[in-house]
Design an enzyme around this catalytic site. Structure first.
Site, PDB file in Angstrom:
ATOM      1  N   GLU A 119      87.729 -62.985 -80.439  1.00  0.00           N
ATOM      2  CA  GLU A 119      87.859 -62.184 -81.670  1.00  0.00           C
ATOM      3  C   GLU A 119      86.994 -62.757 -82.798  1.00  0.00           C
ATOM      4  OE1 GLU A 119      89.212 -59.408 -81.443  1.00  0.00           O
ATOM      5  OE2 GLU A 119      90.936 -59.491 -80.095  1.00  0.00           O
ATOM      6  N   HIS A 142      94.971 -64.575 -86.332  1.00  0.00           N
ATOM      7  CA  HIS A 142      95.363 -63.377 -85.582  1.00  0.00           C
ATOM      8  C   HIS A 142      96.461 -63.805 -84.618  1.00  0.00           C
ATOM      9  CE1 HIS A 142      95.510 -60.163 -82.718  1.00  0.00           C
ATOM     10  NE2 HIS A 142      94.987 -60.893 -81.771  1.00  0.00           N
ATOM     11  N   HIS A 144     100.346 -62.335 -82.316  1.00  0.00           N
ATOM     12  CA  HIS A 144     101.026 -61.208 -81.670  1.00  0.00           C
ATOM     13  C   HIS A 144     102.540 -61.248 -81.965  1.00  0.00           C
ATOM     14  CE1 HIS A 144      97.689 -61.385 -78.272  1.00  0.00           C
ATOM     15  NE2 HIS A 144      97.204 -61.025 -79.446  1.00  0.00           N
ATOM     16  N   HIS A 214      98.859 -54.242 -80.834  1.00  0.00           N
ATOM     17  CA  HIS A 214      98.182 -55.487 -80.447  1.00  0.00           C
ATOM     18  C   HIS A 214      98.677 -56.698 -81.249  1.00  0.00           C
ATOM     19  CE1 HIS A 214      94.058 -57.674 -79.679  1.00  0.00           C
ATOM     20  NE2 HIS A 214      95.063 -58.511 -79.733  1.00  0.00           N
TER      21      HIS A 214
HETATM   22  P1  13P Z   1      91.117 -65.494 -77.274  1.00  0.00           P
HETATM   23  O1  13P Z   1      91.767 -66.331 -76.221  1.00  0.00           O
HETATM   24  O2  13P Z   1      89.687 -65.123 -76.899  1.00  0.00           O
HETATM   25  O3  13P Z   1      91.199 -66.148 -78.628  1.00  0.00           O
HETATM   26  O4  13P Z   1      91.865 -64.090 -77.341  1.00  0.00           O
HETATM   27  C1  13P Z   1      93.220 -63.972 -77.622  1.00  0.00           C
HETATM   28  C2  13P Z   1      93.572 -62.691 -78.275  1.00  0.00           C
HETATM   29  O5  13P Z   1      94.636 -62.587 -78.864  1.00  0.00           O
HETATM   30  C3  13P Z   1      92.626 -61.550 -78.237  1.00  0.00           C
HETATM   31  O6  13P Z   1      93.009 -60.529 -79.098  1.00  0.00           O
HETATM   32 ZN    ZN Z   2      95.130 -60.592 -79.715  1.00  0.00          ZN
END
Ligand code: 13P
Ligand code: ZN
Length: 269
Positions: A119, A142, A144, A214
């Site tokens: 990302e 970022h 989840h 996401h």
């Molecule tokens: P990466 O392992 O490349 O950081 O990706 C994790 C992720 O949450 C992608 O949206």
């Molecule tokens: Zn992600």
């Protein structure tokens, strides 16, 4: 070669914060497998040793051109690396990159040739926006968060400001500490430049961007503050869900109570 952190306590302190937050993300259940990513602008902590280091990768294309990033340094979680591993061994599960003068490529400079997060386009776009705005923010996150992501599977919640108002009304802190709220970015391919562009458009208006089905993106002066933004929103989501689980729809704070807070904290509308 020695770790770049060895003689650089200022940089080591920033990386320690990243490791601490990575641990929280794992404990919260927001970081399955390699889920989520962190980047921090460490240009201010880049000492002579780091600046003098020869690259340990070829120049790699960012996929876009970001004019404010020339010569900047970023610590990035590695792609496919786990947050729970980043928490214990940050320099094995992340790397420091330097943006080239053409603003379209980067090189990895320390400690190990760990490829940065997939990302990166979104992260670097957020850093470009933070620098351009002059707000002094240095960190992008970022992650989840389960309940917030679940809420984006319900179309009525995706309408403009519906989730923001709902989450604000669950507890005064969310209104006060996330004053611009949670913007929605309609589903786009993970890692794409389109997702990056939509993210920064969203962050022009909101504190935190929600990637439909996401995860979220948050920014802050440091990684602790970026984490806190997501944490307060997630807390509101949990209160809402707890109430629904007890069999009722939560009342939410009244318009009057919200208005009072807005005045007391001098918050935007
Ligand atoms: P990466 O392992 O490349 O950081 O990706 C994790 C992720 O949450 C992608 O949206
Ligand atoms: Zn992600």
């Amino acid at each position: 070669m020695n770790s770049i952190l060895e003689n650089n306590p200022a940089l080591a302190a920033e990386i320690e914060k990243v490791a601490e937050v990575a641990g929280y993300l794992w404990q919260k259940g927001w970081a399955e497998r390699n889920g989520g990513n962190i980047t921090v602008n460490v240009t201010d902590q880049a000492d002579e040793e780091l600046r003098g280091r020869a690259p340990i990768s070829e120049p790699i294309a960012i996929g876009t051109t970001l004019p404010h990033l020339a010569g900047r340094y970023f610590f990035c979680k590695g792609t496919n690396k786990r947050m729970r591993d980043l928490a214990r061994r940050p320099m094995e599960n992340g790397s420091v990159i330097r943006i080239a003068d053409d603003c379209a490529h980067y090189e990895i400079v320390a400690d190990n040739p760990v490829m940065p997060t997939s990302e990166l386009a979104s992260h670097l776009a957020m850093h470009e926006q933070m620098i351009a705005s002059g707000n002094g923010y240095k960190a992008a996150l970022h992650t989840h968060p389960i309940e917030l992501v679940a809420m984006t599977h319900h179309a009525p919640f995706l309408k403009k400001d519906v989730l923001t108002r709902l989450l604000w009304s669950m507890i005064p802190e969310t209104r006060a500490f996330c004053p611009k709220g949670l913007g929605i970015v309609p589903y786009r391919m993970p890692s794409s430049v389109e997702l990056a562009e939509a993210t920064i458009r969203c962050l022009e208006e909101y504190d935190v961007a929600m990637w439909e089905k996401h995860g979220v993106c948050a920014v802050g002066p440091d990684i602790f503050e970026a984490f806190d933004q997501v944490d307060v929103l997630s807390k509101s989501a949990l209160i809402y869900i707890a109430a629904r689980n007890m069999g009722f729809v939560p009342e939410g704070m009244s318009a009057e109570q919200m208005g009072e807070l807005r005045e007391a904290f001098n918050l935007p509308k």
